[in-house]
Design a protein around this motif. Sequence first.
Motif, PDB file in Angstrom:
ATOM      1  N   PRO A 153     -17.550   6.639   5.054  1.00 32.56           N
ATOM      2  CA  PRO A 153     -19.378   7.060   4.266  1.00 32.56           C
ATOM      3  C   PRO A 153     -19.437   6.048   3.797  1.00 32.56           C
ATOM      4  N   ASP A 185     -25.968   3.143   9.071  1.00 31.43           N
ATOM      5  CA  ASP A 185     -24.025   3.241   9.477  1.00 31.43           C
ATOM      6  C   ASP A 185     -23.389   3.348  10.153  1.00 31.43           C
ATOM      7  N   SER A 187       1.633   9.570   3.786  1.00 33.27           N
ATOM      8  CA  SER A 187       0.589   9.863   4.508  1.00 33.27           C
ATOM      9  C   SER A 187      -1.310   9.032   4.032  1.00 33.27           C
ATOM     10  N   GLY A 188      -1.714   8.913   3.721  1.00 31.42           N
ATOM     11  CA  GLY A 188      -3.391   8.207   3.576  1.00 31.42           C
ATOM     12  C   GLY A 188      -3.447   7.329   4.084  1.00 31.42           C
ATOM     13  N   THR A 189      -4.795   7.449   4.443  1.00 29.64           N
ATOM     14  CA  THR A 189      -5.338   5.701   4.463  1.00 29.64           C
ATOM     15  C   THR A 189      -4.231   3.897   4.363  1.00 29.64           C
ATOM     16  N   GLY A 190      -3.646   4.317   3.308  1.00 28.96           N
ATOM     17  CA  GLY A 190      -3.186   2.943   3.389  1.00 28.96           C
ATOM     18  C   GLY A 190      -1.482   3.018   3.642  1.00 28.96           C
ATOM     19  N   THR A 191      -1.606   3.982   4.226  1.00 23.05           N
ATOM     20  CA  THR A 191       0.282   3.618   4.962  1.00 23.05           C
ATOM     21  C   THR A 191       0.843   4.405   6.067  1.00 23.05           C
ATOM     22  N   LEU A 192      -0.982   4.618   6.800  1.00 22.32           N
ATOM     23  CA  LEU A 192      -0.354   4.748   8.254  1.00 22.32           C
ATOM     24  C   LEU A 192       0.297   4.573   9.549  1.00 22.32           C
ATOM     25  N   ASN A 193       0.303   2.962   9.608  1.00 24.17           N
ATOM     26  CA  ASN A 193       0.636   1.738  10.673  1.00 24.17           C
ATOM     27  C   ASN A 193       1.894   2.171  10.763  1.00 24.17           C
ATOM     28  N   ILE A 242     -17.971   5.432  14.337  1.00 26.47           N
ATOM     29  CA  ILE A 242     -17.029   5.549  15.406  1.00 26.47           C
ATOM     30  C   ILE A 242     -16.631   6.860  15.783  1.00 26.47           C
ATOM     31  N   GLU A 272       1.236  -0.759   0.040  1.00 22.71           N
ATOM     32  CA  GLU A 272       0.316   0.338   0.076  1.00 22.71           C
ATOM     33  C   GLU A 272       0.816   1.145   0.419  1.00 22.71           C
ATOM     34  N   ASP A 273       0.671   1.991  -1.072  1.00 23.37           N
ATOM     35  CA  ASP A 273       1.165   3.738  -0.769  1.00 23.37           C
ATOM     36  C   ASP A 273       0.503   4.727  -1.587  1.00 23.37           C
ATOM     37  N   VAL A 274      -0.556   5.376  -0.697  1.00 27.31           N
ATOM     38  CA  VAL A 274      -1.058   6.067  -1.805  1.00 27.31           C
ATOM     39  C   VAL A 274      -0.787   6.971  -2.227  1.00 27.31           C
ATOM     40  N   THR A 275       0.473   7.583  -1.781  1.00 29.02           N
ATOM     41  CA  THR A 275       0.816   8.697  -2.135  1.00 29.02           C
ATOM     42  C   THR A 275       1.736   8.609  -3.842  1.00 29.02           C
ATOM     43  N   ARG A 290     -14.434   3.807   9.693  1.00 31.63           N
ATOM     44  CA  ARG A 290     -15.125   3.151   8.480  1.00 31.63           C
ATOM     45  C   ARG A 290     -15.987   4.754   7.637  1.00 31.63           C
ATOM     46  N   TYR A 323     -10.381   6.289  -0.671  1.00 38.52           N
ATOM     47  CA  TYR A 323      -9.150   6.918   0.262  1.00 38.52           C
ATOM     48  C   TYR A 323      -9.670   8.415   0.800  1.00 38.52           C
ATOM     49  N   LYS A 324      -8.847   8.137   2.064  1.00 43.47           N
ATOM     50  CA  LYS A 324      -8.929   9.244   2.417  1.00 43.47           C
ATOM     51  C   LYS A 324      -6.962   9.222   2.668  1.00 43.47           C
ATOM     52  N   GLU A 325      -6.442  10.962   2.550  1.00 41.96           N
ATOM     53  CA  GLU A 325      -5.457  11.582   2.736  1.00 41.96           C
ATOM     54  C   GLU A 325      -5.384  12.803   3.778  1.00 41.96           C
ATOM     55  N   PHE A 326      -3.849  12.132   4.256  1.00 43.47           N
ATOM     56  CA  PHE A 326      -4.341  13.231   5.585  1.00 43.47           C
ATOM     57  C   PHE A 326      -2.269  14.119   5.197  1.00 43.47           C
ATOM     58  N   TYR A 340     -10.780   1.797   7.315  1.00 45.97           N
ATOM     59  CA  TYR A 340      -9.836   2.436   7.511  1.00 45.97           C
ATOM     60  C   TYR A 340      -8.856   3.022   8.831  1.00 45.97           C
ATOM     61  N   THR A 341      -7.510   2.801   8.678  1.00 43.97           N
ATOM     62  CA  THR A 341      -7.206   3.730   9.687  1.00 43.97           C
ATOM     63  C   THR A 341      -6.876   5.107   9.361  1.00 43.97           C
ATOM     64  N   ALA A 342      -7.195   6.000  10.769  1.00 39.83           N
ATOM     65  CA  ALA A 342      -6.583   7.126  10.336  1.00 39.83           C
ATOM     66  C   ALA A 342      -6.440   7.643  11.319  1.00 39.83           C
ATOM     67  N   GLU A 356      -8.121  16.955   5.789  1.00 36.53           N
ATOM     68  CA  GLU A 356      -8.209  15.298   5.868  1.00 36.53           C
ATOM     69  C   GLU A 356      -8.963  16.022   3.441  1.00 36.53           C
TER      70      GLU A 356
END
Lengths: 917, 270
Positions: free
Chosen positions: A848, B20, B237-243, B23, A663-666, A846, A886-889, A817-819, A898
């Motif tokens: 929406p 929905d 950054s982003g939901t996929g690489t935050l761990n 959380i 996984e690599d969103v950027t 989650r 997906y979300k970016e932060f 997702y992990t935030a 966000e």
Amino acid sequence: MRPFQTTFLAFIALFLFTFQSVVAQDVFDKTVKKYYNNQPLSIIIIGWQIDYGVKFEFDREEIEGVFITTTIPRSTLREAIQYLLKNTDLDYELLPPKSIRLFPKDPDAPGPGEVIIPASDLIPSRENITVTGTVKDQDSGESLPYATLQVVGASIGSNTNVDGYFSLFRVPSDTCLIKLSYLGYKSTYVRLTPDTDLENLDLGMEPIGNELAAVEILAEREDQMMKASTGISQISVSPAQLVSIPSLGQRDIFRSLQLLPGVSGSNESSSGLYVRGGTPDQNLVLFDGFTVYHVDHLFGFFSAFNSDAIKDVQLYKGGFEARYGGRLSSVVDITGKDGNSEAFDLGVSVSLLNVSMTAEVPYANGKGTLLIAGRRSFQSGLYESLLDLSDGGATGTEETEVTTPAGPGFGGRGIVDVEPSSWFYDLNLKSTYTSGDNIYSVSVYNGQDELDNSRDADENAVRGGPFGGADSDVSFQQEVVDESNWGNTGASIGWSRRWSDRLYSNLMASGSNYFSNRDQGRYLTIEREDTTIQRNTATGEYNNLLDFSLRNDWEWQLNHKHQIKGGLSGSYLDIRYDFLQNDTLSILSRDDQGFLGAAYLQTQSTFFDQILVRPGIRMSYYSPTGQTYLEPRLQVQWFPTDRLKVKAAAGRYYQFANRIIREDVTQGSRDFWVLSDGNSVPIGRSDQLILGVSYETADYLFDVEAYYKQLDDITEYSTRFVLNGFGRNSTLEYEENFYNGEGLAQGVEFLAQKKSGRLTGWVSYTLGQVQHQFDVYGDEPFAASHDVTHEGKIVGVYQWGRFSLGGTFIYATGRPYTAPIGAYTVELLDGETTSHFAVSDKNALRLPAYHRLDLSANYTIPYFMGGNAKVGFSLFNVYNRSNIWYKEFDVIDGSILETNVNFLGFTPSVFFNWNLR
Amino acid sequence: MNKFRLLSLIIGMNILFGCDQQIQIEAIDELNVEAFLYANEAFEGLKVTKLVSLDSVEADPAPTDLAPEIVTGQGERFSLIYDPTTERYENADLMIEEDMTYRLEIPYNGEVISAETFIPSAIQNLTLSQTTYIMVEINDFSDLQNITPADPLEIEWEAEDGAYFFVAFANASSDPDPINTFLPADLPPRFQRQSAPSTDPYYTIDVMREAQYFDTYWVDIYRVNPEYVALYEDNSSGTGTLNEIRTNVENGFGIFTGINRVRTSFLVKR
């Protein structure tokens, strides 16, 4: 009561109510079994009206004096009426929902939708016979795999095999009526006669054309797009009928499969199938016998298969039989078109994404067929929209929704306009030659995607953002190299032979190659008032997979109740993966080879004409571990009545090649295939249990299936910097980390399908749960990234003369997702301030809910430029729902920014198809 | 019947759409620490900030009443006192020694935020391929045509295998003469250029292209620890690489790391 339970109960209530109310209307499919000895027809009519709720319309004078002597075997009312009237001068017409009109027989006119020789005209010469032959498309001569044959009035039936062959055993006599049905074709009745060649019976079926819909709507038609009643968790899809449902440009097999219950439909960015909690790599995709390892064009927005080159698609959502192996969850078995054996045919299709052409050439007096099909994309507005989405808009001008607290001094988001260059193509070639009982075939597939996303930029190229254009006191020069290409090549050579009416074999050699390469570099120089910072990074990623296989399958029909299938296969797998940084630093390098040998044996037996049992065992030997793996399978189907089916399946499944997501969103998520080594990447295992019940009439299907799938030794991947040692000897290593864990997928699927009439389609609902547990993330299980609790789908197609109107609606719970739960900044030694996050538990949040409505309309032009044509348009995401991908932060001046990166919004598209025949 | 079925459908869809999962994430109360310990120099100070919660506009003010301590490898403890002018916790008595281990301890919320680092030794045998460059002042186009290309400056040094370095260089004067008078008059008087961390024990400067002034140029070779490199490379950054949390701080976040820098210079003159 929790919302989850409330929803579950509410849907069950809704389902049952709909089920009951619709069933009540379908009188023609009620079961009839009668014996009449010289009884007045008028009395029989009264009895039927009372017993079955059917209403007769007739002229009383015409039935006066008519007496009936006949035996009606167990059959549906629509069939029984033929028996009832066969020795009379009366004919009939079914008037749905529950009327039958009787009128004097016209000796020159066949019954509606049927051409049947009355049995009364024939005298049986042979009894208890075996009938073998082939079912074909009557126009093109194309053999039809998995078509259903049923002896009317008797519980004797069979299916054609992949080459269209069938064997019907213990047919009562050579005057029986045989019903043929196949998805996308008009149901056909064939009367055997004493003159029929029972050993090489060629049966033709007529494909359904929309132009016929207006006048033959009352005839029996298998014109639904999918058939869910064939086996257990098995769904057949008609590629020809998919044109009626909305699509992004052109009908798409895998996109259509995502509309089926149990298959996730909310992931627009992948054509791969998430089936019952499984991931796309856990889904075996076979095309004419060879494995296809990657099914995406254009980053998954479009699948790699050309629908014009596909004849049949079988999806096994779970509990599949022993002849399939090597995957944990599901199977998609695609049979390519052989080509027209009757005459040359040509087809052209144009959409906003691509242009495709298909040519079918018969040779050797129709014994041989050749099909060539090709597609090539072009960069239309729709294509570029999809391309922009593929990297989250980083290369294009997609404006994502930005939600940020009203923090001070947010400088805006700089957007760079670039024009990426991209294209894809695919080619299909297939030739089949039939010689007596032998069929020889060659099938080749080649598809490839290319993307050149390289660009140069400086502050003058930036609109807005912190650089603020050329007058800013900050300037930069950036050179970005980003080149990707990926694709599949596969080929198979097959020889199938019908040794006798009971024995059939298939020998196939195949090869498959998947490759994926990406070169990416970023060379950035930022000049501030008194500082110049250089940051150069480059990565290279190369994945290459080779699969050479040889397999031999046998089918032996012992008698009409027992069948044995068995086979051997061997595959040599060679998978390489290299991930390099700055051209020299090898972050991950794997080069694995392995031999996978497998043998399977399965039987199929019918007991008491009501119970079908299909036990099987598969044994696999895997050379990297040197171990043998046993996979027992069992399917049981019980038919208490003609319409009701209770079903169960269980089995164990192993997987030896895994696709891992990095996984690599950027920079865009990447995936790669690796072979299990029994250590860092263990052999995945799943144990499945499926229970279900279905109720099917001629027009409706109601189906419920519950599934439970335990997944063991599943693998996730991440590259991480790891600090080893301390002090003088401390090192930093960019390590490959394969995390091993287990998972559980369980759920219930409900399906209500209307199969015939002007309006066809289905409503489905899946209540599901996918949980994973990896020690690296803690002791507690967490929702898998593809976990979807509720998923509802409505698919409808309405035939209106030459028009076909389609609509699909999908609703799905948002994916986990992990935030970040907090953020901080650190000023590095070069003066740059970088943002970092503290994050929530794995997949604790989650997105929406996902929902989308698509509409389409097609029009068939029966005579156009010497052939026939179809033109249509689709409206994708009609109400422009912003579904979040997906979300970016980011952290800007102490505030967390966000950004929601959304899937495709409202998008219209058009297509035009032309066929010579 | 049809009305009832329609009603059921509406109720069913309402329930489906209405459930929905929401959380809530609790507000975070964690600290970020930043301290760079340069060998053979006085301790520069410890910066402490609070993390910004996802749902807040900005971070709470950094606490000023903490009681951080730095413990040397020999067990000597140095208490750090908050200085409101620099907004850092400092102790002027703390001199950082190379090849020494330092440990940071901050009691906070019933836990001890801690981090440990090692001060790397200096690089050895630093050499420059050239220490003086003579260049022509560029006043017009004819000067550009008369430029004689100069060899790049090659800097080499020695250290243990696997050690990380980065290089920074800048001109020393505050009012130097530009080499190329075509350049805008308001050029900043000092250019600083830095490389990314690397294990390469050498660095090349294209003086012809990168030197803007006739001046002395300082070249600093920083030897940094792996924890700094890990932080430097963390641009995700982003939901996929935050761990992955790249910090060497326990019960907290940020960086506490040792650095050893060596300076040399070269001259660019007419």
